[in-house]
Every structure is written in structure tokens, then in C-alpha cells.
Design an enzyme around this catalytic site. Structure first.
Site, PDB file in Angstrom:
ATOM      1  N   HIS A 162     -12.970 -43.394  12.639  1.00  0.00           N
ATOM      2  CA  HIS A 162     -12.855 -43.512  14.098  1.00  0.00           C
ATOM      3  C   HIS A 162     -11.431 -43.396  14.625  1.00  0.00           C
ATOM      4  CE1 HIS A 162     -14.353 -45.448  17.977  1.00  0.00           C
ATOM      5  NE2 HIS A 162     -15.199 -44.471  17.719  1.00  0.00           N
ATOM      6  N   LYS A 174      -7.862 -41.894  15.950  1.00  0.00           N
ATOM      7  CA  LYS A 174      -7.471 -40.775  16.814  1.00  0.00           C
ATOM      8  C   LYS A 174      -5.948 -40.737  16.797  1.00  0.00           C
ATOM      9  CE  LYS A 174     -10.870 -43.372  18.966  1.00  0.00           C
ATOM     10  NZ  LYS A 174     -12.064 -42.670  18.965  1.00  0.00           N
ATOM     11  N   ASP A 192       5.546 -33.304  12.301  1.00  0.00           N
ATOM     12  CA  ASP A 192       6.785 -33.141  11.521  1.00  0.00           C
ATOM     13  C   ASP A 192       7.273 -34.437  10.874  1.00  0.00           C
ATOM     14  OD1 ASP A 192       6.900 -30.461  11.969  1.00  0.00           O
ATOM     15  OD2 ASP A 192       8.347 -30.579  13.618  1.00  0.00           O
TER      16      ASP A 192
END
Ligand SMILES: [Zn+2]
Length: 225
Positions: A157, A159, A164
Site C-alpha cells: 500500500h 506510495k 537519484d
């Protein structure tokens, strides 16, 4: 008296030489101190704006203005989505994505663009959501981008994204048009060594856990029904 003045002049000359020698590093130090590390928060829903200028700019994120001859009728200014795209398109070496839901065509194009530019992209996602209509995951895989997914009962779940190994992008936003245009969401963009290190460690841990060699053909989920 004359000799003393000569000594003062000599000392001043040596001092000046030393100062000149040190000047570049002092300037670098001052500049580094003044350059604020990136700290930004984006709120959604985002105004619907044209993102073609960003997605068509060769080699980097272009200005948020209209690309020459863009026929669309959308506004061409900045939006939360365009700023999120900019933060991603700044990647030059690597991009780690850990996303529950990924169906936004613009974000999908941005990730493919980075892959084409030679940025090492790795995606971790949720096996339930990636199978739904409109998911970008199949397209990313077709483009040759490495994707790994869970086979667990619980959702993958997260996000978050890491650009870099330097900038962390995290928050409540699922990368779907529905969420971008309709939901109240937040996304933090942080240039912070410590948080980037912690999130990268977690990414690597999940990446290894979702290694396909560890998949079973009859995952728990199927057996539990
Ligand atoms: Zn346009």
C-alpha cells in the site's frame, strides 16, 4: 620603521595570497549553505493542466508553458501534477517507485521517458491493483522496466518514489487520474539524506522479498478462499 612597514606589507601579501587560494572553496561552502534543500508539499486534487510541455521536452523537464502547436484546450500553467512530474523528470540516474496503484497516463509516460533516457527505473507494486483495467504496469513492463509485485494477503500500500537516491516523494496519493483530479491528497517532496536512506532500505528489502524466484504457484491468497 621602514623595515617594519616592509614586514607588514609582506604579511599582507601572504595573507592576500592565502585568501585568494582559499576563495573558491569558501565560495563553494557559502553557496552550499545558502542552497536550501528541497522541501515541498503538493496538495491534490490538482487543477487539470496540459503536461505536454514537460513530457515532450527532450532531455529534461521543460518549462510549464505550452509546447509549440499544442492543440489542446487545457490551461498550460503549473499544477500539483505538473510539479510532481517535474520532480520525477529531474531524475538522471535512478528512480525507485513503490506504488499501490499506478494508472495515471501522464505519470506512466514520465516513467517511460526516464527509462528511455537511461535512468534505472525499478517498480514495486500491488498484485491486485496492477491487474485492473487502465493500470500502467503492463505498459511499463512492455517497455522493459523492471517491476516486482507482492503475492500477499495484505496490500502493498506504499506510495513513494526516490529520485537519484537524493529526493524522497511520499504521501497519500495513488498515481491514478481519479485520485489526482478528485481526491484530497498530499505529497511531500523532501531532499533529506536520512529519510531517503530509510526509504531506500525499505525499498531494497521489499524488492528482494518480491524477487520472482521466491514466488509460489499457489499463493496464500488462492488457498485461503
Ligand atoms: Zn496543451
Amino acid at each position: 620603521m621602514g623595515r617594519l612597514r616592509w614586514q607588514v606589507a609582506a604579511a599582507a601579501a601572504v595573507g592576500l595570497a592565502v585568501a585568494l587560494e582559499a576563495l573558491p572553496s569558501v565560495l563553494r561552502w557559502l553557496r552550499a549553505g545558502r542552497r536550501r534543500r528541497r522541501r515541498e508539499v503538493l496538495f491534490f486534487p490538482s487543477q487539470v493542466t496540459c503536461t505536454e510541455a514537460l513530457l515532450q521536452a527532450p532531455g529534461g523537464a521543460g518549462p510549464p508553458g505550452a509546447p509549440a502547436g499544442c492543440p489542446c484546450s487545457l490551461p498550460h500553467g503549473e499544477s500539483s501534477l505538473s510539479r510532481l512530474l517535474c520532480a520525477l523528470l529531474a531524475a538522471r540516474a535512478s528512480l525507485e517507485l513503490c506504488l499501490f496503484a499506478f494508472s495515471s497516463p501522464q505519470l506512466g509516460r514520465a516513467v517511460q521517458l526516464l527509462h528511455q533516457r537511461g535512468v534505472r527505473v525499478r517498480v514495486v507494486t500491488d498484485c491486485d491493483y496492477m491487474a485492473l483495467n487502465g493500470s500502467q504496469i503492463g505498459l511499463l513492463r512492455k517497455a522493459g522496466i523492471q517491476v516486482r509485485h507482492d503475492q500477499d494477503l495484505g496490500y502493498m500500500h506504499h506510495k513513494f518514489a526516490i529520485v537519484d537516491r537524493k529526493v524522497l516523494i511520499t504521501g497519500s496519493l495513488n498515481w491514478t487520474t481519479q485520485a489526482i483530479q478528485n481526491n484530497r491528497e498530499n505529497v511531500l517532496i523532501l531532499e533529506d539524506e536520512e529519510y531517503v536512506r530509510l526509504f531506500l532500505e525499505e525499498f531494497e528489502r521489499i524488492w528482494e522479498e518480491f524477487n520472482p524466484t521466491k514466488y509460489t504457484f499457489f499463493p496464500q491468497k488462492k488457498r485461503s478462499h
